[in-house]
Enzyme design. Structure first.
Site, PDB file in Angstrom:
ATOM      1  CG  HIS A  71      11.031  -2.195   2.423  1.00 14.47           C
ATOM      2  ND1 HIS A  71       9.827  -2.839   2.331  1.00 14.47           N
ATOM      3  CD2 HIS A  71      11.018  -1.195   1.505  1.00 14.47           C
ATOM      4  CE1 HIS A  71       9.111  -2.264   1.379  1.00 14.47           C
ATOM      5  NE2 HIS A  71       9.799  -1.265   0.863  1.00 14.47           N
ATOM      6  CG  ASP A  98      14.046   5.817  -1.253  1.00 12.78           C
ATOM      7  OD1 ASP A  98      13.758   6.193  -2.394  1.00 12.78           O
ATOM      8  OD2 ASP A  98      13.196   5.581  -0.382  1.00 12.78           O
TER       9      ASP A  98
END
Ligand code: CMC
Length: 384
Positions: A270, A321
Site C-alpha cells: 500500500h 483487497d
C-alpha cells in the site's frame, strides 16, 4: 537527436513518481495513520464503526461530518429506500452489453446515463449534491445486482424499501431473502470500503468536481479509475490467484515463483500503510467466520497461506483487497462483481468528496516538469 531541456525546477521540488508524499488538498472526511495502521472517518475509528455502525449511518457521517440522530437516520433510510429502483433505461444497457463486458464498464455507463436524467444534474449546491449522493448510493446496488441477474437470464428481483442497502443488494442478486449474519458481514464490507482519503479514484473525482463539473461526471471519472488492478481491480485478481493455487501446501512455492518472476501479488502492499491495513484485520475474521458458517473454509485457508508466504518472502502486509475476495465468494457473489461492489461502497466517499470540493473549490491544475527537447526550429516537411 534533439538536445534535452534541463529541468528548470530544483530537484527537491519535483515530486516523486506517483505524487508520493504530496499533500494534494485538505479534507475533514478521513484520516489515515499508515504507520500504526489506523483509519478514521470524521474522527471515528473504523474498528468501532465496523462493530457498531451501519453503512447508512456511515453515509450520513461522511455527508454531514457528524453521526445522525435516530430521526435523521430514519429519514435517510426512508430516502434511500424510496430511490432503490433506478429508471428503466439502464436495464436496456445491461441486456445489450455482451456477457464478456467488464462489469465496471457497465456500471460506469449506467451511472453516466442516470446523470443525464437526474433532476439536479447541473446543480452543484450542497442540497442538490446531497440529494444526488443519496440517489447514487441507493441506485448502485440494483445497477450491479440486477444487471447480473438480467445477464444470467433471470427476472429482476424486487427491492424492499424497509430493508438496508446490504440486504437489498444480496436479495437483488440471489432473488431470496439473505441470512441476517450474511447481511451484517456485507454491511461491514460496505462500511470498510466507504472512504479512504486521497486515493486514486477519489482524487480523480475531485479533479473533475473542481472544474465545477457535476457529481455524476465526477463519479464516472472515479469508477474508471477504481477499475484498474493497482486500485479496486485488485480484489478480482486476488480471487484469480486463489483459484490458481494447487492447495495450501503448494501455496508457498507458487507465491515464491511469482515473486521470483517479479510479478505483483494482488491484495498486498500500500502507498500509505507501513503495517497491516486495519480493514484487512477485520475482513480476515469475517472471512474465517463466513467460511466456517457456509461450510467452505478453503478460500479462507488459502488466503491465510498466501498472506504467510508473501509476508515471509517479501515482508509485505495485506491490504483491504486480500480478504474481501474470500468474503464475497462465501456470500455467493460472482468474482466479476467484486470491483463494482467496491464502487458501490466508495460511492459514499466519492460523493462526500465532491460535496467537500464544491463547498470550497479551486481548480486542481498541478504543474509538470518538462523533460522534452530544448527549443528548436520548425523544419517544413519537404526539408526533413
Ligand atoms: N507484490 C509484489 N511486490 C510488491 C507489491 C505486491 N503487491 N507491492 C509492492 N511491491 C514491491 C514493488 O515491486 C517495489 O519493489 P522494488 O522496490 O524492489 O521494485 C516496492 O514493493 C514498492 O512498490 P511500489 O509499486 O513502488 O509502491 P506503490 O506505493 O507505488 O504501490 C500499490 C502501491 C498498492 C500499487 C502496490 O503495493 C501494488 O501494486 N499492490 C498490488 C495491487 C493491490 O493490491 N492494490 C490494492 C491497493 S489497496 C485498495 C485500494 O486502495 O485500491
Amino acid at each position: 537527436m534533439a538536445a534535452t531541456q534541463t529541468p528548470k525546477r530544483p530537484a527537491s521540488t519535483t515530486p516523486k513518481g506517483g505524487l508520493e508524499g504530496i499533500v494534494a488538498g485538505r479534507s475533514a472526511l478521513c484520516d489515515i495513520d499508515g504507520r500504526t495502521g489506523r483509519l478514521l472517518y470524521a474522527g471515528y475509528d473504523i474498528v468501532d464503526l465496523a462493530k457498531d455502525s451501519s453503512f447508512e449511518e456511515t453515509c450520513w457521517l461522511l455527508w454531514h461530518g457528524e453521526l445522525p440522530s435516530k430521526e435523521e437516520l430514519q429519514g435517510l433510510r426512508a430516502e434511500l429506500g424510496a430511490n432503490l429502483d433506478p429508471r428503466a433505461s439502464v436495464w436496456d444497457i445491461a441486456a445489450d452489453a455482451p456477457d464478456s463486458a467488464d462489469r465496471m464498464d457497465l456500471l460506469r455507463t449506467q451511472v453516466s446515463l442516470l446523470g443525464m436524467s437526474d433532476p439536479d444534474v447541473a446543480e452543484n449546491s450542497d442540497d442538490a449534491n446531497r440529494a444526488k449522493a443519496t440517489r447514487l448510493v441507493a441506485q448502485t446496488p440494483a445497477l450491479i445486482a440486477t444487471s447480473e441477474r438480467i445477464s444470467a437470464g433471470f427476472a429482476p428481483a424486487d427491492v424492499d424499501p424497509e430493508q438496508s442497502i446490504a440486504w437489498n443488494f444480496l436479495h437483488l442478486l440471489h432473488g431470496e431473502a439473505p441470512e441476517p449474519a450474511d447481511v451484517r458481514a456485507f454491511d461491514v464490507c460496505l462500511i470498510l470500503h466507504a472512504e479512504h482519503g486521497m486515493n486514486a479514484s477519489t482524487f480523480a473525482a475531485r479533479v473533475t468536481a473542481a472544474t465545477l463539473s457535476d457529481m455524476h461526471s465526477a463519479v464516472v471519472s472515479a469508477i474508471g479509475t477504481l477499475k484498474g488492478p493497482l486500485h479496486g481491480g485488485a480484489n478480482e485478481r486476488v480471487m484469480e490467484l486463489l483459484r490458481d493455487l494447487p492447495d495450501v501446501a503448494g501455496t508457498r512455492q507458487h507465491v515464491e515463483a511469482m515473486l521470483a518472476a517479479k510479478q505483483r501479488i494482488m491484495g498486498f502492499g500500500h502507498r500509505v500503510y507501513r503495517t497491516e491495513d486495519p480493514r484487512a484485520t477485520i475482513l480476515r475474521e469475517y472471512s474465517r467466520e463466513l467460511g466456517e458458517r457456509h461450510g467452505e473454509k478453503k478460500w479462507y485457508e488459502l488466503t491465510v497461506a498466501v498472506e504467510k508466504a508473501v509476508h515471509e518472502t517479501k515482508g509485505l502486509y495485506p491490504n483491504v483487497d486480500l480478504y474481501s475476495g474470500s468474503v464475497y465468494t462465501s456470500l455467493g457473489i460472482p468474482q466479476r462483481l467484486f470491483t463494482p461492489i467496491f464502487a458501490m461502497s466508495r460511492m459514499a466517499g466519492w460523493t462526500a468528496n465532491v460535496m467537500e470540493q464544491h463547498r470550497d473549490n479551486r481548480l486542481i491544475r498541478p504543474d509538470s516538469e518538462y523533460v522534452g527537447p530544448a527549443p528548436r526550429d520548425y523544419v517544413p516537411t519537404e526539408a526533413r
